[in-house]
Design a protein around this motif. Structure first.
Motif, short mmCIF file in Angstrom:
data_model
loop_
_atom_site.label_atom_id
_atom_site.label_comp_id
_atom_site.label_asym_id
_atom_site.label_seq_id
_atom_site.Cartn_x
_atom_site.Cartn_y
_atom_site.Cartn_z
N LEU A 154 0.86 -1.18 0.00
CA LEU A 154 0.00 0.00 0.00
C LEU A 154 0.89 1.23 0.00
O LEU A 154 1.81 1.33 0.81
CB LEU A 154 -0.91 0.01 1.24
CG LEU A 154 -2.07 -0.97 1.22
CD1 LEU A 154 -2.77 -1.00 2.57
CD2 LEU A 154 -3.07 -0.60 0.12
N VAL A 155 0.62 2.15 -0.94
CA VAL A 155 1.43 3.36 -1.07
C VAL A 155 0.52 4.56 -1.32
O VAL A 155 -0.59 4.40 -1.84
CB VAL A 155 2.45 3.24 -2.22
CG1 VAL A 155 3.46 2.13 -1.94
CG2 VAL A 155 1.77 3.01 -3.55
N THR A 156 1.00 5.73 -0.97
CA THR A 156 0.25 6.94 -1.30
C THR A 156 0.42 7.22 -2.80
O THR A 156 1.39 6.79 -3.43
CB THR A 156 0.74 8.15 -0.48
OG1 THR A 156 2.14 8.31 -0.69
CG2 THR A 156 0.48 7.94 1.00
N GLY A 157 -0.56 7.92 -3.35
CA GLY A 157 -0.48 8.29 -4.76
C GLY A 157 -1.05 7.26 -5.71
O GLY A 157 -0.96 7.43 -6.93
N GLU A 196 1.11 -1.61 5.69
CA GLU A 196 2.10 -1.50 4.61
C GLU A 196 1.63 -2.24 3.37
O GLU A 196 2.18 -2.05 2.29
CB GLU A 196 3.43 -2.08 5.07
CG GLU A 196 4.06 -1.34 6.22
CD GLU A 196 5.25 -2.08 6.82
OE1 GLU A 196 5.57 -3.20 6.37
OE2 GLU A 196 5.86 -1.53 7.76
N GLY A 197 0.64 -3.12 3.52
CA GLY A 197 0.16 -3.91 2.40
C GLY A 197 -1.15 -4.58 2.73
O GLY A 197 -1.70 -4.41 3.82
N LYS A 207 -4.31 5.43 0.66
CA LYS A 207 -3.29 4.60 0.01
C LYS A 207 -3.95 3.68 -1.00
O LYS A 207 -5.13 3.37 -0.90
CB LYS A 207 -2.55 3.74 1.04
CG LYS A 207 -1.71 4.51 2.04
CD LYS A 207 -1.03 3.55 3.00
CE LYS A 207 -0.19 4.27 4.02
NZ LYS A 207 0.45 3.31 4.95
N GLY A 208 -3.15 3.24 -1.96
CA GLY A 208 -3.62 2.28 -2.95
C GLY A 208 -2.57 1.21 -3.16
O GLY A 208 -1.45 1.31 -2.67
#
Length: 159
Positions: free
Chosen positions: A14-17, A146-147, A31-32
């Motif tokens: 999972l990350v921003t953007g 984180e995921g 997050k996506g």
């Protein structure tokens, strides 16, 4: 062999953007999923389950992350193509049972829409698709947000 069962599992950071796509539904979240495609962890696990039931390899075999053709592709297309492979082998999906592992967001408000999307693609009644979710109680990469991960089981039968 008239009945076959397969299981699939997938993970994404999972990350921003990035947009968060789960079960073919865009979910509002900060997050996506990070991935070559839209990183829809649930649809990827289902693809692996139906492909695995017929020993056809996995999602990476058919839709490699090294191919520009699949860059940012909608995972509903990957599920449709996986299902077409099953149909060409003379099988249909009987049911799907899947579990999502994520801390946030809560997906209960989206589950019925996810079930409808998946049922429509796989030519199933909505009650042929089960989606459950659980947290990791703050343990591990899922617990630290984180995921996320998904597990799926598919039952197939000959047409």
């Amino acid at each position: 062999m008239g009945i076959r069962i397969g299981q699939g599992i997938d993970f994404h950071q999972l990350v921003t953007g990035r947009d968060l796509w789960i079960g073919g539904i865009k979910i509002e979240h900060e997050k996506g999923g990070l991935g070559h495609s839209d990183a829809d962890v649930l649809l990827h696990a289902i693809c692996d389950a139906i492909l695995g039931a017929l020993a056809l390899g996995d999602i990476g075999t058919h839709f490699p992350d090294t191919s520009a053709e699949f860059k940012d592709i909608d995972s509903k297309i990957l599920l449709m193509r996986s299902y077409q492979l099953i149909k060409t082998k003379g099988y249909r999906v009987v049911n799907i049972d899947a579990t999502l592992l994520l801390e946030k967001p809560k997906i209960k408000p989206y589950v019925n829409a996810m079930r409808e999307v998946i049922a429509n693609i796989l030519e199933l009644p909505v009650d042929g698709v089960s989606i459950k979710a659980t947290t990791m109680e703050t343990m591990g990469f899922v617990g630290r947000e984180e995921g996320l991960s998904a597990h799926a089981v598919a039952l197939l039968e000959t047409v």
